[in-house]
Design a protein around this motif. Structure first.
Motif, PDB file in Angstrom:
ATOM      1  N   ASP A 158       3.277  -8.813  11.783  1.00 36.13           N
ATOM      2  CA  ASP A 158       3.669  -9.916  10.910  1.00 36.13           C
ATOM      3  C   ASP A 158       3.893 -11.189  11.716  1.00 36.13           C
ATOM      4  O   ASP A 158       4.420 -12.177  11.202  1.00 36.13           O
ATOM      5  CB  ASP A 158       4.931  -9.549  10.123  1.00 36.13           C
ATOM      6  CG  ASP A 158       6.148  -9.290  11.023  1.00 36.13           C
ATOM      7  OD1 ASP A 158       6.023  -9.404  12.260  1.00 36.13           O
ATOM      8  OD2 ASP A 158       7.221  -8.958  10.484  1.00 36.13           O
ATOM      9  N   ASN A 160      -5.117  -6.163  -1.536  1.00 37.60           N
ATOM     10  CA  ASN A 160      -3.932  -6.615  -0.794  1.00 37.60           C
ATOM     11  C   ASN A 160      -3.679  -5.787   0.462  1.00 37.60           C
ATOM     12  O   ASN A 160      -2.526  -5.553   0.849  1.00 37.60           O
ATOM     13  CB  ASN A 160      -2.687  -6.584  -1.684  1.00 37.60           C
ATOM     14  CG  ASN A 160      -2.794  -7.532  -2.861  1.00 37.60           C
ATOM     15  OD1 ASN A 160      -3.349  -8.619  -2.745  1.00 37.60           O
ATOM     16  ND2 ASN A 160      -2.278  -7.121  -4.002  1.00 37.60           N
ATOM     17  N   GLY A 161      -4.748  -5.341   1.079  1.00 42.27           N
ATOM     18  CA  GLY A 161      -4.658  -4.574   2.311  1.00 42.27           C
ATOM     19  C   GLY A 161      -6.027  -4.484   2.939  1.00 42.27           C
ATOM     20  O   GLY A 161      -6.866  -5.365   2.750  1.00 42.27           O
ATOM     21  N   GLU A 216      -3.351 -11.185   3.000  1.00 42.67           N
ATOM     22  CA  GLU A 216      -2.189 -11.475   2.165  1.00 42.67           C
ATOM     23  C   GLU A 216      -1.788 -10.195   1.443  1.00 42.67           C
ATOM     24  O   GLU A 216      -2.472  -9.741   0.532  1.00 42.67           O
ATOM     25  CB  GLU A 216      -2.517 -12.573   1.153  1.00 42.67           C
ATOM     26  CG  GLU A 216      -1.296 -13.117   0.430  1.00 42.67           C
ATOM     27  CD  GLU A 216      -0.362 -13.878   1.355  1.00 42.67           C
ATOM     28  OE1 GLU A 216       0.872 -13.644   1.267  1.00 42.67           O
ATOM     29  OE2 GLU A 216      -0.852 -14.698   2.166  1.00 42.67           O
ATOM     30  N   THR A 217      -0.691  -9.574   1.879  1.00 44.89           N
ATOM     31  CA  THR A 217      -0.221  -8.323   1.277  1.00 44.89           C
ATOM     32  C   THR A 217       0.943  -8.607   0.333  1.00 44.89           C
ATOM     33  O   THR A 217       1.403  -9.751   0.203  1.00 44.89           O
ATOM     34  CB  THR A 217       0.239  -7.330   2.362  1.00 44.89           C
ATOM     35  OG1 THR A 217       1.494  -7.767   2.905  1.00 44.89           O
ATOM     36  CG2 THR A 217      -0.792  -7.221   3.475  1.00 44.89           C
ATOM     37  N   ASP A 218       1.440  -7.560  -0.304  1.00 48.28           N
ATOM     38  CA  ASP A 218       2.580  -7.703  -1.210  1.00 48.28           C
ATOM     39  C   ASP A 218       3.830  -8.163  -0.478  1.00 48.28           C
ATOM     40  O   ASP A 218       4.756  -8.686  -1.105  1.00 48.28           O
ATOM     41  CB  ASP A 218       2.861  -6.373  -1.922  1.00 48.28           C
ATOM     42  CG  ASP A 218       1.725  -5.978  -2.866  1.00 48.28           C
ATOM     43  OD1 ASP A 218       0.971  -6.876  -3.278  1.00 48.28           O
ATOM     44  OD2 ASP A 218       1.600  -4.777  -3.174  1.00 48.28           O
ATOM     45  N   ARG A 219       3.875  -7.966   0.827  1.00 42.93           N
ATOM     46  CA  ARG A 219       5.044  -8.354   1.621  1.00 42.93           C
ATOM     47  C   ARG A 219       4.765  -9.544   2.530  1.00 42.93           C
ATOM     48  O   ARG A 219       5.479  -9.781   3.493  1.00 42.93           O
ATOM     49  CB  ARG A 219       5.533  -7.163   2.451  1.00 42.93           C
ATOM     50  CG  ARG A 219       5.980  -5.985   1.588  1.00 42.93           C
ATOM     51  CD  ARG A 219       6.699  -4.933   2.401  1.00 42.93           C
ATOM     52  NE  ARG A 219       7.180  -3.836   1.563  1.00 42.93           N
ATOM     53  CZ  ARG A 219       7.913  -2.837   2.002  1.00 42.93           C
ATOM     54  NH1 ARG A 219       8.265  -2.782   3.280  1.00 42.93           N
ATOM     55  NH2 ARG A 219       8.302  -1.877   1.174  1.00 42.93           N
ATOM     56  N   ASN A 256      -1.729  -1.404   3.657  1.00 46.75           N
ATOM     57  CA  ASN A 256      -1.249  -2.771   3.438  1.00 46.75           C
ATOM     58  C   ASN A 256      -0.227  -3.159   4.506  1.00 46.75           C
ATOM     59  O   ASN A 256       0.471  -4.161   4.369  1.00 46.75           O
ATOM     60  CB  ASN A 256      -0.641  -2.919   2.042  1.00 46.75           C
ATOM     61  CG  ASN A 256       0.571  -2.022   1.820  1.00 46.75           C
ATOM     62  OD1 ASN A 256       1.003  -1.296   2.722  1.00 46.75           O
ATOM     63  ND2 ASN A 256       1.118  -2.056   0.620  1.00 46.75           N
ATOM     64  N   TRP A 282      -4.187   2.361  -5.815  1.00 46.35           N
ATOM     65  CA  TRP A 282      -5.108   1.648  -6.697  1.00 46.35           C
ATOM     66  C   TRP A 282      -6.392   2.424  -6.951  1.00 46.35           C
ATOM     67  O   TRP A 282      -7.266   1.971  -7.687  1.00 46.35           O
ATOM     68  CB  TRP A 282      -5.486   0.305  -6.076  1.00 46.35           C
ATOM     69  CG  TRP A 282      -5.969   0.436  -4.649  1.00 46.35           C
ATOM     70  CD1 TRP A 282      -5.216   0.264  -3.518  1.00 46.35           C
ATOM     71  CD2 TRP A 282      -7.267   0.800  -4.199  1.00 46.35           C
ATOM     72  NE1 TRP A 282      -5.974   0.498  -2.401  1.00 46.35           N
ATOM     73  CE2 TRP A 282      -7.245   0.821  -2.782  1.00 46.35           C
ATOM     74  CE3 TRP A 282      -8.464   1.108  -4.842  1.00 46.35           C
ATOM     75  CZ2 TRP A 282      -8.357   1.144  -2.020  1.00 46.35           C
ATOM     76  CZ3 TRP A 282      -9.575   1.427  -4.080  1.00 46.35           C
ATOM     77  CH2 TRP A 282      -9.513   1.441  -2.671  1.00 46.35           C
ATOM     78  N   GLN A 338       1.824 -12.203   4.675  1.00 47.48           N
ATOM     79  CA  GLN A 338       0.641 -12.098   5.514  1.00 47.48           C
ATOM     80  C   GLN A 338       0.852 -11.102   6.644  1.00 47.48           C
ATOM     81  O   GLN A 338       1.911 -11.058   7.264  1.00 47.48           O
ATOM     82  CB  GLN A 338       0.273 -13.465   6.090  1.00 47.48           C
ATOM     83  CG  GLN A 338      -0.363 -14.394   5.079  1.00 47.48           C
ATOM     84  CD  GLN A 338      -0.976 -15.609   5.736  1.00 47.48           C
ATOM     85  OE1 GLN A 338      -0.609 -15.987   6.839  1.00 47.48           O
ATOM     86  NE2 GLN A 338      -1.929 -16.226   5.062  1.00 47.48           N
ATOM     87  N   ARG A 339      -0.188 -10.319   6.886  1.00 47.17           N
ATOM     88  CA  ARG A 339      -0.179  -9.358   7.979  1.00 47.17           C
ATOM     89  C   ARG A 339      -1.492  -9.465   8.743  1.00 47.17           C
ATOM     90  O   ARG A 339      -2.550  -9.711   8.165  1.00 47.17           O
ATOM     91  CB  ARG A 339      -0.002  -7.928   7.459  1.00 47.17           C
ATOM     92  CG  ARG A 339       1.337  -7.664   6.777  1.00 47.17           C
ATOM     93  CD  ARG A 339       2.485  -7.727   7.765  1.00 47.17           C
ATOM     94  NE  ARG A 339       3.760  -7.367   7.157  1.00 47.17           N
ATOM     95  CZ  ARG A 339       4.585  -8.240   6.579  1.00 47.17           C
ATOM     96  NH1 ARG A 339       4.239  -9.531   6.529  1.00 47.17           N
ATOM     97  NH2 ARG A 339       5.735  -7.839   6.066  1.00 47.17           N
ATOM     98  N   SER A 389       2.443  -1.511   5.232  1.00 46.34           N
ATOM     99  CA  SER A 389       3.657  -0.734   4.955  1.00 46.34           C
ATOM    100  C   SER A 389       3.314   0.698   4.597  1.00 46.34           C
ATOM    101  O   SER A 389       3.994   1.636   5.008  1.00 46.34           O
ATOM    102  CB  SER A 389       4.437  -1.375   3.792  1.00 46.34           C
ATOM    103  OG  SER A 389       4.800  -2.707   4.090  1.00 46.34           O
TER     104      SER A 389
END
Length: 204
Positions: free
Chosen positions: A126, A155-156, A102-105, A173, A185, A107-108, A175
């Motif tokens: 994606d 998140n990556g 689950e990423t900021d954009r 992540n 981070w 699910q990947r 992207s």
């Protein structure tokens, strides 16, 4: 080397619980069951299921396109998502498996694959063909090998590569892909927590 293979008739609707598990050898492409009209063979350790999107992404071959990236959609229909290695087998997930994050954009899916040009690298998807891409050509030849590792983080994913440039650690992540030391981070405390989470990465 032997491993579980899931196979079913691609022209027939079937639920995930109805697929048939047989034994299969990489050296012997003959299944222990009788061949079917349209057969898709999937490696059970090279797949990932997303509960959120009800999507199964996996490595499979239909006997024509080699071992490539497939998806089982919400209608339980297997479709080849991308022919990554047009003239051979990309074998998605061979070394690292497949991981849904689950990423900021959203699910990947992260997995390794070989496109026949850049060697084995890390890829992301994606769940669409246009959203499936190699994260970078990180080595001359294979960047992902038998000793590579991957873990979900911030998140990556954090993953390791090895090659002419030595052993290296990365974060992506889907992207943004960067050296872990330049990840947005990164801090001393975050690094310590990461090392404690996976002892496999402490040797890098």
């Amino acid at each position: 080397k032997r491993q579980d293979i899931i196979e079913w008739n691609a022209g027939k609707q079937a639920s995930r619980d109805q697929v048939q598990v047989t034994r299969h050898s990489r050296q012997n492409e003959t299944s222990t069951t009788q061949p079917r009209t349209k057969e898709v063979k999937k490696s059970s350790n090279e797949s990932e299921w997303s509960e959120t999107s009800s999507t199964l992404i996996f490595s499979a071959t239909d006997g024509t396109n080699g071992c490539e990236l497939w998806i089982l959609d919400q209608e339980n229909t297997p479709v080849m998502l991308m022919d990554i290695h047009a003239s051979g087998d990309s074998i998605p997930g061979r070394e690292l498996g497949m991981h849904v994050v689950e990423t900021d954009r959203g699910q990947r899916f992260f997995f390794d694959a070989d496109d026949g040009v850049h060697g084995r690298e890390l890829w992301v998807s994606d769940g669409t063909s246009i959203g499936t891409t190699m994260l970078g050509d990180m080595e001359s030849g294979d960047a992902i090998g038998w000793n590579s590792e991957i873990t979900m983080w911030m998140n990556g994913v954090v993953f390791t590569t090895s090659g002419q440039q030595g052993n290296r650690m990365w974060w992506s992540n889907g992207s943004v892909t960067t050296s872990i030391w330049q990840a947005p981070w990164f801090s001393a405390s975050a690094s310590s927590e990461l090392i404690n989470q996976t002892a496999a990465i402490t040797s890098i």
